[in-house]
Design a protein around this motif. Structure first.
Motif: not given
Length: 270
Positions: A47, A51, A62, A64, A79, A83, A85
């Protein structure tokens, strides 16, 4: 949301099913929660710092760069804004070789890969220094190749074979025959499979059968929901509904109403 998948290079094919990117629609679009569901595969998720954070069911952010193991139960993720991913869907038995960890330690949980000295810090830094997903995917592949070259635990060919046989036909496979093909006792088969994959072969087969029925639902290849149950050797529709609720958190009928077409190729998300 926009989902894309990318094939791995030849050396990584025994360990990586595919690389992927997932992006929310944009700054002006609402951010809906999404659900992780059981799909039989561990995975790696990056991530980018730019983001918006994603919170797990406990409200924890979460990391990175996270490595997750087998998922046996659904979980809702929220979220906090737009974002992006980038990740890798790994083969079921890839974790011990690529990350020098026993797979059961990651079942239904994840670790911050940046904290693992073997592979994490360099991987996290290189990904953060790469601005776009199309550039991050090759970087991720290159660093997994480096992890593979330095691996101290080779892949267990018997367990790779067993997982492939189960995934290929989960409603038809005979676990006793797979075990016999591997020339192992029941106890040794169970122990080695759980070390490599993270769960028992019986639970893995149940998840794979659920995923096969999910694929048929997504393809709309049926006239009645009962046809999906019988096509995958569920005793009856009620049995199929219970399996769906266990691994996806919804019934097949609810899934039809909630499924997102843009995630049709992503077997781990609803």
């Amino acid at each position: 949301m926009h989902f894309q998948r990318f094939a791995p290079c030849s050396p990584l094919r025994p360990y990586v099913h595919y690389f992927w990117t997932l992006e929310s629609a944009g700054l002006g679009s609402p951010t809906r929660p999404f659900r992780t569901i059981a799909d039989g595969c561990p995975g790696l998720i990056f991530q980018p710092p730019t983001s918006a954070p994603i919170l797990d069911p406990t409200g924890k952010r979460w990391p990175t760069l996270l490595l997750h193991g087998q998922t046996t139960q659904p979980g809702d993720m929220q979220p906090q804004g737009p974002f992006r991913l980038v990740g890798a869907c790994l083969h079921p038995s890839a974790v011990p070789t690529l990350f020098q960890l026993p797979a059961p330690e990651l079942t239904d949980t994840c670790v911050d890969l940046a904290l693992l000295p073997a592979t994490g810090p360099a991987l996290a830094q290189l990904l953060q220094d790469t601005p776009t997903p199309t550039q991050q995917v090759p970087r991720l592949a290159a660093l997994l190749l480096a992890a593979l070259r330095s691996a101290r635990e080779p892949a267990d060919p018997g367990m790779v074979y067993a997982a492939e046989q189960i995934r290929a036909a989960p409603h038809q496979v005979s676990l006793a025959q797979v075990r016999a093909d591997c020339c192992l006792s029941e106890r040794s088969f169970q122990r080695r499979f759980k070390h490599a994959v993270g769960i028992t072969p019986q639970l893995f087969a149940r998840i794979c059968r659920f995923q096969a029925s999910l694929h048929q639902l997504r393809a709309a290849d049926y006239a009645r929901l009962s046809e999906v149950a019988y096509a995958h050797a569920y005793a009856d529709q009620s049995h199929h509904i219970r399996a769906f609720q266990e691994f996806a958190g919804v019934s097949p009928r609810q899934y039809r109403l909630q499924a997102r077409p843009e995630l049709g190729g992503f077997p781990a998300l609803l």
